[in-house]
Design an enzyme around this catalytic site. Structure first.
Site, short mmCIF file in Angstrom:
data_model
loop_
_atom_site.label_atom_id
_atom_site.label_comp_id
_atom_site.label_asym_id
_atom_site.label_seq_id
_atom_site.Cartn_x
_atom_site.Cartn_y
_atom_site.Cartn_z
N LYS A 167 1.57 -49.61 -18.16
CA LYS A 167 -0.05 -48.84 -17.93
C LYS A 167 0.63 -47.72 -17.01
O LYS A 167 0.10 -46.42 -16.14
CB LYS A 167 -0.51 -49.87 -17.32
N ASN A 195 -6.61 -29.41 -35.43
CA ASN A 195 -6.08 -30.15 -35.12
C ASN A 195 -4.95 -30.57 -35.90
O ASN A 195 -4.89 -30.45 -37.50
CB ASN A 195 -6.93 -31.35 -34.95
N GLY A 196 -3.92 -30.37 -35.41
CA GLY A 196 -2.86 -30.98 -36.59
C GLY A 196 -1.33 -30.74 -36.23
O GLY A 196 -1.35 -29.86 -35.66
N CYS A 238 -5.74 -33.01 -29.56
CA CYS A 238 -6.46 -31.59 -29.85
C CYS A 238 -7.56 -32.34 -30.22
O CYS A 238 -8.32 -33.34 -31.13
CB CYS A 238 -6.50 -30.46 -31.09
N TRP A 295 -4.39 -29.57 -27.14
CA TRP A 295 -2.78 -30.50 -26.63
C TRP A 295 -1.77 -29.87 -27.65
O TRP A 295 -1.30 -30.38 -28.63
CB TRP A 295 -2.59 -32.19 -27.11
N GLU A 350 3.56 -54.15 -21.67
CA GLU A 350 1.84 -53.47 -21.52
C GLU A 350 1.89 -52.84 -20.05
O GLU A 350 1.33 -51.59 -19.84
CB GLU A 350 0.80 -54.22 -21.93
N LYS A 405 -5.09 -39.42 -26.16
CA LYS A 405 -5.84 -40.77 -26.58
C LYS A 405 -5.52 -41.38 -27.66
O LYS A 405 -5.84 -42.25 -28.24
CB LYS A 405 -7.89 -40.75 -25.92
N HIS A 441 22.19 -59.17 -17.96
CA HIS A 441 22.03 -58.41 -18.58
C HIS A 441 22.10 -56.88 -18.84
O HIS A 441 22.63 -56.41 -19.55
CB HIS A 441 22.19 -58.92 -20.32
N ARG A 469 -9.14 -36.20 -25.15
CA ARG A 469 -8.60 -36.13 -25.88
C ARG A 469 -7.06 -35.68 -26.12
O ARG A 469 -6.19 -35.91 -26.94
CB ARG A 469 -9.07 -35.67 -27.92
N GLU A 525 1.62 -44.10 -17.71
CA GLU A 525 1.31 -43.84 -18.01
C GLU A 525 0.72 -42.53 -16.78
O GLU A 525 0.37 -41.41 -17.22
CB GLU A 525 0.27 -44.48 -19.21
C1 G6P Z 1 -1.73 -43.05 -27.28
C2 G6P Z 1 -2.96 -43.65 -26.63
C3 G6P Z 1 -2.60 -44.86 -26.23
C4 G6P Z 1 -2.44 -45.71 -27.55
C5 G6P Z 1 -1.66 -45.35 -28.36
C6 G6P Z 1 -1.62 -45.90 -29.73
O1 G6P Z 1 -0.75 -43.07 -26.94
O2 G6P Z 1 -2.75 -42.85 -25.53
O3 G6P Z 1 -3.44 -45.43 -25.09
O4 G6P Z 1 -2.08 -47.14 -27.43
O5 G6P Z 1 -1.99 -43.88 -28.48
O6 G6P Z 1 -3.34 -45.26 -30.44
P1 G6P Z 1 -4.46 -46.28 -30.97
O7 G6P Z 1 -5.26 -45.87 -31.09
O8 G6P Z 1 -3.88 -46.79 -32.49
O9 G6P Z 1 -4.75 -47.91 -31.18
#
Ligand code: G6P
Length: 615
Positions: A491, A102-103, A2, A77, A487, A610, A510, A27, A494
Site C-alpha cells: 500500500k 485493449n491487450g 486500458c 495504459w 500488504e 486497477k 538475516h 483502469r 503504491e
Molecule cells: C493490480 C491492482 C492491485 C490488485 C492486483 C490484482 O495490480 O493495482 O490492486 O491487487 O492488480 O488484481 P485482482 O483484480 O486480480 O485482484
C-alpha cells in the site's frame, strides 16, 4: 489497464463517451482519445496525453466539430510505445477505419513488416496499429466490416478487446474480445460497448457479457453475436445490480478513503446469507461445494498483488484450522512453470476484478495439466473471465472498488477465505460445532471492530507526517501478520512512492537489519498471539539500531513504549481470524495519509492500473 467505451445512439455521442471515459479512468490513464463519425461520414478524432481532463480541455476548443451518433473512445495504459498523443487510441487506417484496443498483439512485428510492404504508413509505435490496417486490407476482399474483422482476428496472436468503426459502414460498431473483457450495454436510445459495465451505468443496466472469442455487430436496433467459430450465438441479457452512486465519491476526497470507510458495510454484505446464527453456509460456495470440499486433499491458491497477500493469510488459516496443506503462488510465476499437484487439489483463484490476465492464465494452465481439477474463484465481479472458467464461485459483495490501491476487496477476500477455511474444517471434522460458532461470532463482530480501528485515524494521520522525507520503510510481522505487513508495504509503495519492504520479523537478522538507522522507519504489527514474545525481542533489536518505530498492538499486547517508538492500540484482543483483518486497517490509513502528505494522486497512482488485463 486500458478502457474502451463506444456506441451507436440517436443522440450526440460525444458527452456519453466522455462520461464513460471518466468512469474508466481508474483502469489506466496515461493518454486518452475518441473518434466520432460525423453526419457526413467523416472520422473526427481527438487525442491527448495525460488524464482524461486533458482530452476534455482539448474538446472544449473544438466542441462544435465533434458531434455524431457513432463513436469510440479509449483510455490508454502504455505497453508498446510511450504515453504520447501519437500512440493514444483510436488509431485510424486510410481515413476510413478506426479502432480501439485493449491487450497486446504479440505477432505485431511480423504483421507490421507485411503491411509496410503493402504500403501502409505507420503513425504510432503501438502494437495496435497493425489491427486497424489489417482490417482495412481485409475489407478489400470482404463484403462486411464484420467479416473483415473476423478474418483479421484469426491472424492475431495475443489478447484483445477491440472496438471498430468504419465510415463505409456508418450504422454499426464491431466489438470482439479474447483475453480482455468487453460488455455490450443495451440502452433505450442506443447500444454501447465498454471494457467494463461501470462506463455504461448512466446509460443502462442491461448488459450482454461477451464470451472469449465472441464478435458482435452492434447496430442501433440490432445486436448480432458470433462465437469464435463464426457460429451465430445468443448471449443472455443480464440486469446489473450496480448503482451509479456506488461509483461516485459521495462527498469523500478520494475513492480510497471512501472504500476504507466502507469496509464495515462491505463485510456485512459479504457475510449476508453466508452465515447463520451458529454456522457457515457451505452452499454459498456453490451447489456442489459440500461434496467437493469433503474430498479435498490440498489447496493451491493463485493470485496477484493484494489478492496474493490474502492468499498468504489463508495458507496459515487452512493449515492451522482445517489441517489441509496449502500452497500460495503469484499467478505470473505459476502459469509459466510445470506445477505438480495431487489429485484432490482445490485450485483457488483470488481476484478483485476476475480479469487479471496472469491469474486467468494460471487457472487455464492448471486445467491443462489436469482437466479434472476443481476450481474455486473468490472475486468481487459477478461476470468475469475467472468466474466463467471456475467450477465454484464466491462473490465478495464489496461493491465497486475504484481506488487502484485495493482496500475493501482485500478485507472481504479475507472474510470469504475464512468462510472457506471454516467450511473445509467443519467437513473434515477439524473444528467442532463450538469452534465453528466461535468463528462465526467473530466474523459477525468484524464490522464493529473495524469501526473502532477506524477511530484511530487522527493518531495515524499524525504519524504519517514522519514519512514526509523518508525514502524507505520496513514492515514487520510474524505468522499471518507477516502477510499483513506485506500488504502494508505494498500500500505504501503504491500510493506514496516510498520504497517499502515487509519481512517476517524473525528474518530481520538475516539481512534487513543492516539497513536500519534513523532514516528507515519500522512499522510492526503486534497482536497478542503466541508469537508476541518473539516479536518483542525483534523490536528490541530494531530499537538498538536507532530506528523510528511504530507499533500497532491490541489491548493485551502491552508493548512497552520506548524512545523513538510510538505504540498505538488498535483493537481488543482478537482471534486468529479477526486479527489479520483488523490490523490491515491502520496500515491502509497510514499509507493513505502518507500519500496525502506527499501530494500523490491517491486513486490513480502513476504507472499502476486497477485491472491488469495484459501480462
Ligand atoms: C493490480 C491492482 C492491485 C490488485 C492486483 C490484482 O495490480 O493495482 O490492486 O491487487 O492488480 O488484481 P485482482 O483484480 O486480480 O485482484
Amino acid at each position: 489497464m486500458c478502457g474502451i467505451v463506444g456506441g451507436i445512439t440517436t443522440k450526440n455521442i460525444t458527452p456519453l463517451l466522455m462520461d464513460g471515459l471518466k468512469r474508466l479512468e481508474y483502469r489506466g490513464y496515461d493518454s486518452s482519445g475518441l473518434v466520432i463519425l460525423s453526419q457526413d461520414n467523416k472520422l473526427l478524432r481527438e487525442r491527448a496525453a495525460g488524464k482524461v481532463k486533458n482530452l476534455e480541455n482539448k474538446l472544449k476548443l473544438v466542441k462544435s466539430k465533434l458531434e455524431g451518433n457513432v463513436g469510440l473512445a479509449h483510455t490508454r495504459w502504455a505497453t508498446h510505445g510511450k504515453p504520447s498523443v501519437k500512440n493514444a487510441h483510436p488509431h485510424i487506417s486510410k481515413k476510413s477505419i478506426s479502432l480501439v484496443h485493449n491487450g497486446i498483439i504479440e505477432n505485431y512485428i511480423e504483421l507490421k513488416d507485411l503491411q509496410m510492404k503493402q504500403g501502409y504508413e505507420f503513425t504510432s509505435e503501438t502494437d495496435t496499429e497493425v489491427i486497424v490496417h489489417a482490417i482495412d486490407h481485409a475489407l478489400k476482399s470482404s463484403d462486411s466490416l464484420l467479416k473483415a474483422t473476423q478474418k483479421v482476428i484469426k491472424t492475431l496472436d495475443g489478447s484483445y478487446g477491440i472496438g471498430v468503426l468504419s465510415s463505409k459502414y456508418p450504422d454499426q460498431i464491431i466489438a470482439t474480445r479474447k483475453g480482455s473483457p468487453l460488455v455490450i450495454g443495451i440502452g433505450d436510445n442506443g447500444n454501447y460497448v465498454a471494457s467494463d459495465q461501470m462506463a455504461l451505468l448512466s446509460l443502462t443496466d442491461k448488459f450482454i457479457f461477451l464470451e472469449e472469442g465472441d464478435i458482435a455487430e452492434i447496430k442501433l436496433d440490432k445486436i448480432t453475436i458470433y462465437d469464435l467459430n463464426d457460429n451465430l450465438v445468443e448471449r443472455p441479457i443480464k440486469t446489473s445490480k450496480l448503482k451509479i452512486a456506488q461509483i461516485d465519491l459521495e462527498g469523500n476526497d478520494h475513492f480510497m478513503q471512501k472504500e476504507i470507510f466502507e469496509q464495515p458495510q462491505a463485510i456485512r454484505d459479504t457475510l449476508e446469507s453466508r452465515i447463520t446464527k451458529n454456522s457457515v453456509v457451505i452452499p454459498a460456495f456453490g451447489y456442489d461445494a459440500e461434496k467437493i470440499f469433503q474430498k479435498i486433499r490440498q489447496v493451491q491458491i493463485v493470485a496477484c498483488g493484494t489478492s496474493y497477500h490474502a492468499g498468504l493469510v489463508a495458507k496459515y488459516w487452512l493449515e492451522d484450522i482445517a489441517k489441509v496443506p496449502c500452497n500460495v503462488e503469484v499467478a505470473s510465476e505459476y502459469r509459466y512453470r510445470n506445477p505438480i499437484f495431487l489429485n484432490g487439489t482445490l485450485f483457488v483463484t483470488l481476484s478483485q476484478s476476475g480479469e487479471t490476465a496472469d491469474t486467468v492464465e494460471a487457472l487455464k494452465t492448471a486445467k491443462k495439466i489436469n482437466s479434472s481439477i476443481i476450481s474455486l474463484c473468490i472475486s468481487n465481479s459477478a461476470e468475469s473471465s475467472l468466474t466463467r472458467l471456475s467450477d465454484l464461485n464466491f462473490l465478495t459483495h464489496a461493491g465497486p472498488e475504484i481506488g487502484v490501491a485495493s482496500t475493501k476487496a482485500f478485507t472481504t477476500q479475507l472474510v470469504a477465505l475464512s468462510l472457506l477455511v471454516c467450511s473445509i474444517g467443519k467437513l473434515k471434522n477439524t473444528i467442532n460445532i463450538k469452534q465453528e460458532k466461535k468463528i462465526v461470532d467473530g466474523l459477525r463482530r468484524l464490522p464493529g471492530l473495524i469501526n473502532n480501528a477506524l477511530l484511530q485515524e487522527p493518531q495515524i494521520k499524525k504519524l504519517a507526517a514522519r514519512f514526509k522525507d523518508k525514502n524507505s520503510a520496513l514492515f514487520l510481522g510474524r505468522g499471518t501478520m507477516y502477510a499483513i505487513a506485506m500488504e502494508g508495504a505494498l500500500k505504501l509503495k503504491e500510493i506514496s512512492y516510498i520504497h517499502a519492504e515487509a519481512y517476517p520479523a524473525g528474518e530481520l537478522k538475516h539481512g534487513p537489519i543492516a539497513l536500519i538507522d534513523k532514516n528507515m522507519p519500522v512499522i510492526a504489527i503486534a497482536p497478542n498471539d503466541e508469537l508476541l514474545g518473539k516479536l518483542k525481542s525483534n523490536l528490541q533489536e530494531v530499537k538498538s539500531r536507532g530506528s523510528q518505530m511504530i507499533v500497532f498492538e491490541d489491548e493485551d499486547s502491552k508493548v512497552q513504549e520506548m524512545e523513538a517508538m510510538e505504540v498505538i492500540q488498535i483493537t481488543s484482543n482478537l482471534g486468529r481470524i479477526s486479527a489479520p483483518i483488523i490490523f490491515t486497517i491502520p496500515l491502509q490509513l497510514l499509507s493513505y495519509h502518507v500519500a496525502l502528505i506527499k501530494g500523490t494522486d491517491v486513486d490513480k497512482p502513476r504507472n499502476l492500473a486497477k485491472s491488469v488485463t495484459v501480462e
